[in-house]
Write an enzyme that holds these catalytic residues in place. Structure first.
Site, PDB file in Angstrom:
ATOM      1  N   LYS A 153      -1.199 -46.093  -7.874  1.00  0.00           N
ATOM      2  CA  LYS A 153      -2.121 -46.390  -6.770  1.00  0.00           C
ATOM      3  C   LYS A 153      -1.754 -47.728  -6.117  1.00  0.00           C
ATOM      4  CE  LYS A 153      -5.573 -43.506  -8.911  1.00  0.00           C
ATOM      5  NZ  LYS A 153      -6.604 -43.368  -9.953  1.00  0.00           N
ATOM      6  N   GLN A 176     -10.657 -47.449 -12.968  1.00  0.00           N
ATOM      7  CA  GLN A 176      -9.911 -46.320 -13.521  1.00  0.00           C
ATOM      8  C   GLN A 176     -10.734 -45.628 -14.612  1.00  0.00           C
ATOM      9  OE1 GLN A 176      -6.946 -45.012 -12.371  1.00  0.00           O
ATOM     10  NE2 GLN A 176      -7.339 -43.370 -13.841  1.00  0.00           N
ATOM     11  N   ASP A 211     -13.509 -44.626  -4.113  1.00  0.00           N
ATOM     12  CA  ASP A 211     -13.175 -43.522  -5.011  1.00  0.00           C
ATOM     13  C   ASP A 211     -14.373 -42.566  -5.136  1.00  0.00           C
ATOM     14  OD1 ASP A 211     -11.262 -42.270  -6.593  1.00  0.00           O
ATOM     15  OD2 ASP A 211     -11.961 -43.209  -8.449  1.00  0.00           O
TER      16      ASP A 211
END
Ligand code: NAP
Length: 278
Positions: free
Chosen positions: A50, A94, A117
């Site tokens: 990413k 994450q 996200d």
């Protein structure tokens, strides 16, 4: 026919890069903060991927690494600090975090304006109500891939195997919003194949390698394999499924790149909105 997520993602990232360049010219370089707890090798790889893609798109990245011994409170404090930092436009924690940490509490420390996200309850509710907000990146990527291949979910029977809050549940709701008739399956579903064999659009989001085979698929179905298991293996047995499907995503090169593309696109959009608000 293969649904080429790598090519579709490139188009999205190219546009995000052009938009990032415009913002940078206006004095704001979009910045994505990634937060990693512990050193799980797969998570380390995902975060690095990413960051690399961000850099290539002209998006700045800021990385916070925390040991797996930290408490929920410490993680919440780190995310709160990033939420308040005017130079950070998007935040990615994450998943998964170590089991002793309350992941939901951590996600909720992310300012919804920076939730690129799409993991907060605010983002989920906005998606469910059809209000503006950031969508969960993997489901968002799946819908974009369907659009790329002109698969209109309206009137189709979509079967989603998996109901996790960041993948199965939101992708089903997004397909519902696009007028599909949606069936959710999960670990307690009896006679799973009787549902999957009815699917015009089948989304596999299980986390079990090659769990769905050609025998479970209706001829001509569109098969989306969101699974990503050790050894680059999806949740669908590709060879047998490809004999039945009209369109199918490969693993790797299907849903994965689309997820990152949506993450970057939403980071640039978050920076744009924060610039407008100034
Ligand atoms: P998860 O939280 O573990 O959820 C798995 C889901 O599958 C659960 O809803 C579970 O049902 C269901 N399930 C488990 N065993 C089943 C069975 N035997 N029959 C039917 N359903 C079953 O996983 P996740 O986070 O959603 O991830 C799923 C997969 O997608 C993983 O391979 C992950 O690596 C991948 N993924 C990929 C991306 C990407 O960017 N490409 C992003 C996120 C996830 P219950 O709810 O009943 O337990």
């Amino acid at each position: 026919m293969l649904m080429d997520g790598t090519a579709a993602a490139r188009r999205i990232v190219d546009q995000a890069a052009a938009d990032a360049a415009t913002l940078t010219a206006n004095g704001v370089t979009p910045c994505l903060a990634t937060v990693l707890v512990g050193s799980d090798p797969a998570s380390v790889t995902y975060v690095r991927m990413k960051q690399n893609r961000s850099a290539k798109a002209g998006i700045g990245s800021w990385h916070v690494e925390l040991p797996d011994t930290i408490t929920t409170g410490t993680l919440v404090a780190a995310l709160t600090e990033l939420s308040q930092d005017p130079d950070v436009h998007g935040i990615l924690l994450q998943h998964p975090v170590p089991p002793h940490i309350d992941e939901r509490a951590a996600f909720e420390a992310i300012d919804p304006a920076k939730d690129v996200d799409g993991v907060t309850m605010h983002s989920f509710a906005a998606m469910a109500f059809g209000e503006p907000g950031f969508v969960s990146a993997t489901p968002g990527g799946i819908l974009r891939l369907l659009d790329e291949y002109e698969v209109d979910p309206a009137g189709k029977h979509a079967v989603v195997v998996g109901r996790s809050p960041i993948l199965g549940k939101p992708v089903g709701m997004m397909l519902l919003a696009r007028d599909a008739t949606v069936t959710y399956c999960h670990s307690r579903t009896a006679d799973l194949a009787s549902y999957t064999r009815q699917a015009d659009i089948l989304v596999a989001a299980v986390g079990r390698p090659r769990f769905i085979t050609g025998a479970d698929i209706k001829p001509g179905a569109v098969v989306i394999d969101a699974g990503y298991n050790p050894g680059n293996v999806g949740d669908v047995d590709f060879d047998s499924a490809a004999e039945k499907a009209s369109l199918i995503t490969p693993v790797p090169g299907g849903v994965g790149p689309m997820t990152i593309a949506v993450l970057l696109e939403q980071t640039v959009e978050a920076a744009r909105r924060q610039l407008v608000r100034r």
